[in-house]
Design a protein around this motif. Structure first.
Motif, PDB file in Angstrom:
ATOM      1  N   ALA A 217       0.829  -1.203   0.000  1.00 16.92           N
ATOM      2  CA  ALA A 217       0.000   0.000   0.000  1.00 16.92           C
ATOM      3  C   ALA A 217       0.865   1.254   0.000  1.00 16.92           C
ATOM      4  N   VAL A 218       1.898   1.265   0.843  1.00 17.36           N
ATOM      5  CA  VAL A 218       2.779   2.438   0.907  1.00 17.36           C
ATOM      6  C   VAL A 218       3.559   2.595  -0.393  1.00 17.36           C
ATOM      7  N   ALA A 219       4.119   1.496  -0.896  1.00 18.03           N
ATOM      8  CA  ALA A 219       4.912   1.563  -2.129  1.00 18.03           C
ATOM      9  C   ALA A 219       4.051   2.005  -3.313  1.00 18.03           C
ATOM     10  N   GLY A 220       2.867   1.421  -3.440  1.00 18.10           N
ATOM     11  CA  GLY A 220       1.992   1.790  -4.541  1.00 18.10           C
ATOM     12  C   GLY A 220       1.514   3.230  -4.457  1.00 18.10           C
ATOM     13  N   SER A 221       1.207   3.688  -3.242  1.00 12.57           N
ATOM     14  CA  SER A 221       0.729   5.060  -3.074  1.00 12.57           C
ATOM     15  C   SER A 221       1.827   6.067  -3.380  1.00 12.57           C
ATOM     16  N   VAL A 222       3.041   5.792  -2.919  1.00 12.95           N
ATOM     17  CA  VAL A 222       4.154   6.696  -3.203  1.00 12.95           C
ATOM     18  C   VAL A 222       4.437   6.753  -4.701  1.00 12.95           C
ATOM     19  N   GLN A 223       4.347   5.614  -5.374  1.00 17.14           N
ATOM     20  CA  GLN A 223       4.568   5.600  -6.819  1.00 17.14           C
ATOM     21  C   GLN A 223       3.521   6.446  -7.544  1.00 17.14           C
ATOM     22  N   LYS A 224       2.260   6.330  -7.134  1.00 21.21           N
ATOM     23  CA  LYS A 224       1.216   7.141  -7.748  1.00 21.21           C
ATOM     24  C   LYS A 224       1.451   8.626  -7.492  1.00 21.21           C
ATOM     25  N   LEU A 225       1.900   8.966  -6.276  1.00 22.62           N
ATOM     26  CA  LEU A 225       2.137  10.367  -5.960  1.00 22.62           C
ATOM     27  C   LEU A 225       3.338  10.927  -6.712  1.00 22.62           C
ATOM     28  N   MET A 226       4.305  10.081  -7.031  1.00 19.45           N
ATOM     29  CA  MET A 226       5.424  10.540  -7.855  1.00 19.45           C
ATOM     30  C   MET A 226       4.927  10.935  -9.249  1.00 19.45           C
ATOM     31  N   VAL A 227       4.013  10.159  -9.790  1.00 18.64           N
ATOM     32  CA  VAL A 227       3.420  10.502 -11.086  1.00 18.64           C
ATOM     33  C   VAL A 227       2.640  11.807 -10.984  1.00 18.64           C
ATOM     34  N   VAL A 228       1.882  11.963  -9.896  1.00 24.19           N
ATOM     35  CA  VAL A 228       1.135  13.202  -9.678  1.00 24.19           C
ATOM     36  C   VAL A 228       2.091  14.388  -9.616  1.00 24.19           C
ATOM     37  N   GLY A 229       3.221  14.232  -8.918  1.00 27.32           N
ATOM     38  CA  GLY A 229       4.205  15.304  -8.840  1.00 27.32           C
ATOM     39  C   GLY A 229       4.759  15.674 -10.199  1.00 27.32           C
ATOM     40  N   GLY A 230       4.997  14.681 -11.034  1.00 30.47           N
ATOM     41  CA  GLY A 230       5.477  14.961 -12.380  1.00 30.47           C
ATOM     42  C   GLY A 230       4.481  15.771 -13.188  1.00 30.47           C
ATOM     43  N   PHE A 231       3.197  15.420 -13.085  1.00 34.30           N
ATOM     44  CA  PHE A 231       2.167  16.191 -13.785  1.00 34.30           C
ATOM     45  C   PHE A 231       2.107  17.630 -13.275  1.00 34.30           C
ATOM     46  N   MET A 232       2.235  17.807 -11.969  1.00 34.11           N
ATOM     47  CA  MET A 232       2.151  19.148 -11.396  1.00 34.11           C
ATOM     48  C   MET A 232       3.340  20.003 -11.823  1.00 34.11           C
ATOM     49  N   ILE A 233       4.531  19.436 -11.817  1.00 33.12           N
ATOM     50  CA  ILE A 233       5.719  20.180 -12.259  1.00 33.12           C
ATOM     51  C   ILE A 233       5.588  20.569 -13.726  1.00 33.12           C
ATOM     52  N   PHE A 234       5.107  19.638 -14.540  1.00 36.39           N
ATOM     53  CA  PHE A 234       4.926  19.907 -15.960  1.00 36.39           C
ATOM     54  C   PHE A 234       3.888  21.009 -16.181  1.00 36.39           C
ATOM     55  N   ALA A 235       2.764  20.937 -15.446  1.00 38.43           N
ATOM     56  CA  ALA A 235       1.716  21.956 -15.597  1.00 38.43           C
ATOM     57  C   ALA A 235       2.203  23.312 -15.111  1.00 38.43           C
ATOM     58  N   SER A 236       2.981  23.329 -14.028  1.00 40.33           N
ATOM     59  CA  SER A 236       3.522  24.594 -13.535  1.00 40.33           C
ATOM     60  C   SER A 236       4.446  25.240 -14.560  1.00 40.33           C
ATOM     61  N   MET A 237       5.241  24.423 -15.210  1.00 39.93           N
ATOM     62  CA  MET A 237       6.144  24.950 -16.237  1.00 39.93           C
ATOM     63  C   MET A 237       5.349  25.466 -17.438  1.00 39.93           C
ATOM     64  N   LEU A 238       4.293  24.750 -17.844  1.00 42.49           N
ATOM     65  CA  LEU A 238       3.457  25.224 -18.947  1.00 42.49           C
ATOM     66  C   LEU A 238       2.789  26.552 -18.606  1.00 42.49           C
ATOM     67  N   ALA A 239       2.363  26.691 -17.346  1.00 39.53           N
ATOM     68  CA  ALA A 239       1.725  27.938 -16.937  1.00 39.53           C
ATOM     69  C   ALA A 239       2.687  29.110 -17.070  1.00 39.53           C
ATOM     70  N   ARG A 240       3.938  28.918 -16.679  1.00 39.42           N
ATOM     71  CA  ARG A 240       4.916  30.001 -16.777  1.00 39.42           C
ATOM     72  C   ARG A 240       5.266  30.310 -18.235  1.00 39.42           C
ATOM     73  N   LEU A 241       5.469  29.267 -19.046  1.00 44.01           N
ATOM     74  CA  LEU A 241       5.859  29.490 -20.439  1.00 44.01           C
ATOM     75  C   LEU A 241       4.727  30.053 -21.284  1.00 44.01           C
TER      76      LEU A 241
END
Length: 410
Positions: A217-241
């Motif tokens: 449960a912990v490993a799977g949840s952390v993996q999903k949150l890493m993907v979420v973090g990647g989407f957020m970083i990408f969206a933040s960069m798109l917002a600035r550009l």
């Protein structure tokens, strides 16, 4: 073929923009990382872990058995759908989308049911609305409560409209029709008996030990949150550009529009420091509620990733997000005076609500979000993790440490 060519051109333009503006791209990525680490990661992790544990120990099956008659009669959904709604409303997106996708993959929902549930299980994290926005951004917890009430009430209003529309349809599919036989079987067996049988059946179907369940449960949840973090970083960069493209609008005083379009957390912060026309706190809070209901392209992409491997579609989900955003905006304005009157009776200091001081232009000019401006949810996350561990231990004890009826270990 045209779609492939378009995506290739957009990718080349994005890479070129990053090369031309490396500093702005780095700062935007850092902003997205800060929001993810301070707010999203600690706010979602306990709920994702809890959901995996509930699935493994059969609690999802048991809760579904208890709520099946009511859920089918009221919403036309199976009882397990209630758990997805609870997880989505308490854990924030994309926890609800993950739960809906899991139910669809296990064929506990039809496609139509899954599409309907996906729209209403996608909600912003209540800790973010109450703690970060209310106490952190606006410096008034009561303002966060009003925004939360508007977002939730608009979602319930849309759910009520959908249910009324569904009941009036004459050609309802058999997959969405309530199952009277299932209701009678649950009633005849008794609620407690149905709960116990479903709990045991779900546990036997999984069969993993407590340590294995908790680790997965912990490993799977952390993996999903890493993907979420990647989407957020990408969206933040798109917002600035994308700021040069949105400059004709942002220069008119709507500096929050770019961040709100791509990422809801950054958009809520930008709307909080935005100077509304006439200094109207009601209009500013309505904008924040609309941004949270929309959830940004980052939240939509997270849902798209969650439903990968299912037959659920993203376009109806996007339409519902726009509809929810509009209703949240209007409902905040409608409820502002009565809720303000109620708040005046509860709050005696007379300072309601106070917005953050700051120049909206500073948000896009390079300052962005500082770590000190973002209250972290880590203290709440640690408390929730403690409660989660206690709950897991109680479940393990209630299930006899994994013994089967014959007394043998799995």
């Amino acid at each position: 073929m045209p779609k492939t060519i378009l995506l290739a051109i957009l990718s080349i333009l994005l890479v070129g923009s990053i090369i031309i503006q490396p500093d702005a791209s780095f700062q935007a990525s850092l902003q997205g990382l800060t929001v993810w680490w301070n707010i999203v990661f600690p706010g979602m992790l306990p709920f994702l872990v809890l959901y995996e544990i509930m699935l493994a120990f059969g609690l999802a099956h048991a809760i579904g058995a208890l709520l099946q008659p009511a859920m089918r009669r009221v919403t036309g959904l199976p009882g397990e759908a209630a758990l997805a709604l609870v997880i989505g409303w308490l854990g924030g997106f994309p926890a609800g989308s993950e739960a809906v996708a899991s139910l669809r993959k296990r064929e506990l929902l039809s496609r139509a049911q899954g599409q309907r549930l996906l729209a209403f299980a996608h909600m912003p994290n209540p800790l973010f609305m109450l703690v970060v926005i209310g106490a952190g951004f606006l410096h008034k917890p009561i303002a966060g409560m009003m925004i939360t009430a508007a977002v939730w009430a608009s979602a319930l209003w849309l759910l009520l409209i959908a249910l009324l529309f569904r009941r009036r349809k004459q050609n309802e599919t058999s997959a969405d029709a309530p199952s009277e036989d299932g209701d009678r079987s649950v009633a005849s067996a008794g609620l407690l008996s149905a709960f116990a049988q479903s709990l045991q059946a779900g546990r036997e179907q999984d069969g993993r030990s407590f340590g294995k369940v908790l680790g997965d449960a912990v490993a799977g949840s952390v993996q999903k949150l890493m993907v979420v973090g990647g989407f957020m970083i990408f969206a933040s960069m798109l917002a600035r550009l994308s700021e040069p493209l949105l400059s004709p609008i942002t220069e008119q005083g709507f500096a929050f529009l770019g961040p709100a379009l791509f990422e809801s957390h950054l958009g809520a912060y930008a709307a909080a420091i935005w100077q509304a026309p006439g200094g109207s706190a009601a209009f500013a809070c309505a904008i924040i509620a609309a941004v949270l209901a929309w959830s940004g392209f980052a939240g939509i992409l997270q849902t798209g990733y969650a439903i990968t491997g299912t037959d659920l579609k993203l376009l109806p989900f996007i339409a519902h997000r726009l509809n929810h955003s509009l209703h949240a905006f209007l409902l905040t304005l409608l409820l502002w005076k009565p809720l303000s009157w109620l708040a005046a009776k509860l709050v005696t200091n007379g300072a309601f609500p106070a917005m953050l001081q700051g120049n909206p232009a500073d948000y896009g000019a390079g300052g962005g979000i500082a770590v000190s401006d973002l209250p972290a949810l880590w203290p709440m996350s640690l408390s929730a993790a403690g409660v989660l561990l206690l709950l897991a231990l109680l479940v393990r004890f209630a299930l006899g440490t994994g013994r089967l009826p014959g007394g043998k270990f799995r």
